[in-house]
Design a protein around this motif. Structure first.
Motif, mmCIF file in Angstrom:
data_model
loop_
_atom_site.group_PDB
_atom_site.id
_atom_site.type_symbol
_atom_site.label_atom_id
_atom_site.label_comp_id
_atom_site.label_asym_id
_atom_site.label_seq_id
_atom_site.Cartn_x
_atom_site.Cartn_y
_atom_site.Cartn_z
ATOM 1 N N ILE A 1 0.855 -1.205 0.000
ATOM 2 C CA ILE A 1 0.000 0.000 0.000
ATOM 3 C C ILE A 1 0.888 1.251 0.000
ATOM 4 O O ILE A 1 0.679 2.177 -0.794
ATOM 5 N N LEU A 2 1.890 1.240 0.869
ATOM 6 C CA LEU A 2 2.768 2.420 0.979
ATOM 7 C C LEU A 2 3.596 2.630 -0.292
ATOM 8 O O LEU A 2 3.871 3.774 -0.666
ATOM 9 N N ALA A 3 3.971 1.535 -0.956
ATOM 10 C CA ALA A 3 4.727 1.659 -2.219
ATOM 11 C C ALA A 3 3.863 2.328 -3.282
ATOM 12 O O ALA A 3 4.342 3.170 -4.060
ATOM 13 N N ILE A 4 2.586 1.955 -3.310
ATOM 14 C CA ILE A 4 1.656 2.579 -4.280
ATOM 15 C C ILE A 4 1.507 4.069 -3.964
ATOM 16 O O ILE A 4 1.586 4.918 -4.857
ATOM 17 N N PHE A 5 1.319 4.408 -2.687
ATOM 18 C CA PHE A 5 1.178 5.808 -2.285
ATOM 19 C C PHE A 5 2.457 6.594 -2.614
ATOM 20 O O PHE A 5 2.387 7.736 -3.076
ATOM 21 N N MET A 6 3.609 5.965 -2.374
ATOM 22 C CA MET A 6 4.875 6.641 -2.678
ATOM 23 C C MET A 6 4.972 6.941 -4.185
ATOM 24 O O MET A 6 5.372 8.024 -4.589
ATOM 25 N N GLY A 7 4.565 5.959 -4.990
ATOM 26 C CA GLY A 7 4.594 6.139 -6.444
ATOM 27 C C GLY A 7 3.703 7.295 -6.882
ATOM 28 O O GLY A 7 4.100 8.107 -7.731
ATOM 29 N N ILE A 8 2.513 7.386 -6.289
ATOM 30 C CA ILE A 8 1.590 8.477 -6.642
ATOM 31 C C ILE A 8 2.204 9.821 -6.242
ATOM 32 O O ILE A 8 2.187 10.782 -7.016
ATOM 33 N N SER B 1 7.059 2.432 -7.787
ATOM 34 C CA SER B 1 6.117 1.560 -7.064
ATOM 35 C C SER B 1 6.385 0.100 -7.373
ATOM 36 O O SER B 1 6.508 -0.731 -6.465
ATOM 37 N N ILE B 2 6.476 -0.199 -8.686
ATOM 38 C CA ILE B 2 6.663 -1.598 -9.102
ATOM 39 C C ILE B 2 8.002 -2.128 -8.574
ATOM 40 O O ILE B 2 8.074 -3.244 -8.037
ATOM 41 N N ALA B 3 9.051 -1.298 -8.698
ATOM 42 C CA ALA B 3 10.370 -1.733 -8.228
ATOM 43 C C ALA B 3 10.342 -1.994 -6.716
ATOM 44 O O ALA B 3 10.883 -3.004 -6.248
ATOM 45 N N GLY B 4 9.703 -1.099 -5.983
ATOM 46 C CA GLY B 4 9.624 -1.247 -4.526
ATOM 47 C C GLY B 4 8.870 -2.507 -4.131
ATOM 48 O O GLY B 4 9.321 -3.284 -3.282
ATOM 49 N N ILE B 5 7.717 -2.722 -4.787
ATOM 50 C CA ILE B 5 6.903 -3.909 -4.471
ATOM 51 C C ILE B 5 7.667 -5.178 -4.854
ATOM 52 O O ILE B 5 7.711 -6.156 -4.098
ATOM 53 N N ALA B 6 8.299 -5.146 -6.049
ATOM 54 C CA ALA B 6 9.034 -6.329 -6.530
ATOM 55 C C ALA B 6 10.163 -6.694 -5.560
ATOM 56 O O ALA B 6 10.343 -7.871 -5.229
ATOM 57 N N LEU B 7 10.894 -5.699 -5.104
ATOM 58 C CA LEU B 7 12.002 -5.958 -4.179
ATOM 59 C C LEU B 7 11.484 -6.536 -2.862
ATOM 60 O O LEU B 7 12.050 -7.505 -2.325
ATOM 61 N N PHE B 8 10.390 -5.963 -2.381
ATOM 62 C CA PHE B 8 9.805 -6.442 -1.123
ATOM 63 C C PHE B 8 9.317 -7.894 -1.277
ATOM 64 O O PHE B 8 9.627 -8.754 -0.444
ATOM 65 N N PHE C 1 10.623 -1.794 4.985
ATOM 66 C CA PHE C 1 10.045 -1.244 3.752
ATOM 67 C C PHE C 1 8.971 -0.199 4.062
ATOM 68 O O PHE C 1 8.869 0.812 3.374
ATOM 69 N N CYS C 2 8.189 -0.475 5.099
ATOM 70 C CA CYS C 2 7.157 0.503 5.508
ATOM 71 C C CYS C 2 7.820 1.834 5.884
ATOM 72 O O CYS C 2 7.378 2.897 5.450
ATOM 73 N N ALA C 3 8.865 1.739 6.692
ATOM 74 C CA ALA C 3 9.559 2.956 7.140
ATOM 75 C C ALA C 3 10.134 3.709 5.935
ATOM 76 O O ALA C 3 10.022 4.944 5.853
ATOM 77 N N LEU C 4 10.715 2.949 4.995
ATOM 78 C CA LEU C 4 11.313 3.576 3.805
ATOM 79 C C LEU C 4 10.246 4.285 2.957
ATOM 80 O O LEU C 4 10.387 5.464 2.609
ATOM 81 N N PHE C 5 9.177 3.580 2.644
ATOM 82 C CA PHE C 5 8.132 4.149 1.775
ATOM 83 C C PHE C 5 7.393 5.296 2.469
ATOM 84 O O PHE C 5 7.062 6.300 1.844
ATOM 85 N N PHE C 6 7.127 5.121 3.766
ATOM 86 C CA PHE C 6 6.434 6.171 4.520
ATOM 87 C C PHE C 6 7.314 7.431 4.581
ATOM 88 O O PHE C 6 6.845 8.542 4.349
ATOM 89 N N GLY C 7 8.608 7.200 4.860
ATOM 90 C CA GLY C 7 9.548 8.324 4.956
ATOM 91 C C GLY C 7 9.668 9.069 3.633
ATOM 92 O O GLY C 7 9.636 10.307 3.596
ATOM 93 N N LEU C 8 9.778 8.313 2.533
ATOM 94 C CA LEU C 8 9.906 8.956 1.213
ATOM 95 C C LEU C 8 8.646 9.751 0.859
ATOM 96 O O LEU C 8 8.734 10.864 0.337
ATOM 97 N N THR C 9 7.488 9.172 1.153
ATOM 98 C CA THR C 9 6.226 9.854 0.812
ATOM 99 C C THR C 9 6.061 11.134 1.638
ATOM 100 O O THR C 9 5.695 12.185 1.084
#
Lengths: 233, 247
Positions: free
Chosen positions: B152-159, B180-187, B228-236
């Motif tokens: 969810i956070l990867a999608i939000f970060m992408g947006i 988003s895709i890269a983040g989800i794929a890595l996770f 991953f949550c911390a990374l995506f949340f922080g970036l967003t």
């Protein structure tokens, strides 16, 4: 010297290679109504967005009551955007409750009285209101706050002259004594009488800035005539 | 303020999500009759379409609300409220998790309704509502939530990332989707690695080894999800705080 409400210091903003604001500096003191004037694309909305923390990527410094734009400054600024920002699925009453719950300085009774005066229906969904009614609703919500600074982006653009008078009187009758208004517009004639100070923007630069009365005396022209001369409309 | 934001976000789509959950349960009620009904072929098509459309519709609703509410016209209101960017984001994340769990519960209800032909519903409920089953179920739901959260956070970060390029929105959208895709794929790749280890551990003969390895694998999985949550949340929140460019 009275405390400065809004301080803009050497603010610049670029969109890619295009400069939207270039080294803009000015201050707004309490109790003043300041006209931010300029044609479309002169940088008025960009500056207003920066003041309201809607644009974060800029150079220079913006201080609202000595605070940078952010969570705390938003308690002090009542902002009227040039777009319909309310979720259209809300009803008018729900929009009032939304403002009431988020802004401690919002006066619900005043808002309800203003809606009555402007004949905005209470129970309709915002999406079902006409564009003019939506603009009136936004104005009522903005002016029903007891804010330190009111930032109004083109409040009279796209409305007929009769509605302009109604909007102007709503603004003037409802802003808190001691607070200030920064009002952007490119329609000068109807509003120039209310301005204490004016700022002329062109291509992101301030080309003229001063007290409205002093500029009228100095140039022997109304602000509207001066605007037309400066921008060669 | 966070509770007020969540309430506002919930009001946006509660009717739509409740309708979809009700539809899933309705399909569960109707499904057993499909076997004896002459309309079974038609119902099978309805089922297939519903199960393909509902998840897509849920994702679309969440994505559309996030984009419109924060980076569209409604963003002019949301970013004018006296709340922080992290509160705005957290509200969207919590709301999305609520919708996800509602749909998960509806799916579980669907399965229970499907099974009622083979096992009486009361017996099924009796077997499910035991401490052992409920604790396993709760643990599984928490694990699923922990693993869905980074997605969810990867999608939000992408947006959020897609809105940074003001002059070239198409390029921004491309980079947003790619990130988003890269983040989800890595996770997912990292999760599969630990999941594989978990699977291999089941082959061990010693029960203690299985238990310890499973717990370790789940712990690693949770740690990866948290990172991953911390990374995506922080970036967003960084984009919302420092790179916000409302069009």
């Amino acid at each position: 010297m009275s405390e400065v409400l809004l301080e803009i210091k050497s603010v610049s903003k670029r969109y890619g290679h295009k400069g939207a604001l270039r080294n803009v500096s000015f201050t707004v003191e309490p109790g003043k109504i300041v006209g931010l004037l300029g044609p479309n694309g002169s940088g008025k909305t960009t500056l207003i967005k920066i003041i309201n923390a809607l644009l974060a990527d800029y150079e220079g410094e913006v201080l609202i009551c000595r605070q940078r734009p952010g969570k705390e400054s938003k308690r002090l600024v009542s902002y009227l955007p040039d777009k319909m920002a309310l979720p259209t699925w809300l009803t008018v009453n729900e929009a009032l409750n939304l403002y009431d719950s988020f802004f401690s300085d919002f006066e619900l009774a005043r808002a309800q009285a203003l809606l009555e005066a402007l004949k905005v229906p209470h129970n309709m969904r915002i999406g079902e209101l006409s564009k003019g009614m939506q603009e009136k609703l936004m104005l009522v919500l903005t002016m029903s706050r007891r804010a330190k600074l009111y930032v109004l982006d083109e409040p009279i653009a796209g409305v007929d002259p009769a509605a302009r008078d109604q909007i102007l009187s709503t603004i003037l009758d409802n802003f808190t004594a001691g607070s200030s208004i920064l009002l952007s517009t490119h329609i000068i004639s109807d509003v120039e009488a209310v301005f204490d100070d004016v700022i002329f923007l062109q291509d992101g630069n301030i080309i003229l800035h001063g007290e409205a009365e002093a500029l009228r005396s100095e140039h022997g022209k109304s602000i509207d005539q001066l605007f037309r001369e400066v921008y060669k409309c | 303020m966070l509770v007020k934001l969540i309430r506002l976000d919930l009001r946006f789509a509660y009717k739509k999500f409740l309708t979809m959950a009700a539809l899933i349960l309705l399909l569960g009620i109707v499904a057993p009759y499909a076997r004896i009904n002459v309309l079974s072929a038609g119902l099978a098509i309805v089922f297939s379409v519903a199960f393909a459309v509902i998840p897509v519709l849920c994702v679309w609703l969440v994505v559309q609300h996030f984009e419109r509410n924060l980076f569209g016209h409604e963003g002019y209101l949301m970013f004018s409220l006296p709340v922080s960017a992290s509160q705005l984001l957290l509200s969207k994340v919590i709301t999305t998790l609520i919708w996800f769990n509602l749909m998960l519960a509806a799916a579980a209800g669907f399965i229970a309704l499907l099974l009622r032909g083979n096992i009486p519903l009361m017996q099924l409920l009796k077997e499910v509502f035991t401490w052992e089953v409920m604790s396993t179920l709760l643990k599984s739901v928490l694990l699923i939530n922990a693993n869905i959260l980074p997605i969810i956070l990867a999608i939000f970060m992408g947006i959020a990332l897609s809105t940074v390029a003001v002059r070239n929105r198409k390029l921004g959208i491309f980079w947003g989707i790619a990130a988003s895709i890269a983040g989800i794929a890595l996770f997912v790749w990292l999760c599969i690695q630990t999941g594989g280890w978990q699977y291999l551990s089941m082959m061990a003969e010693d029960q203690a080894v299985i238990t310890i390895t499973m717990a370790a694998a789940q712990g690693i999985n949770l740690a990866i999800a948290a990172a991953f949550c911390a990374l995506f949340f922080g970036l967003t929140t960084y984009i919302m705080n420092r790179r916000l460019n409302l069009a």
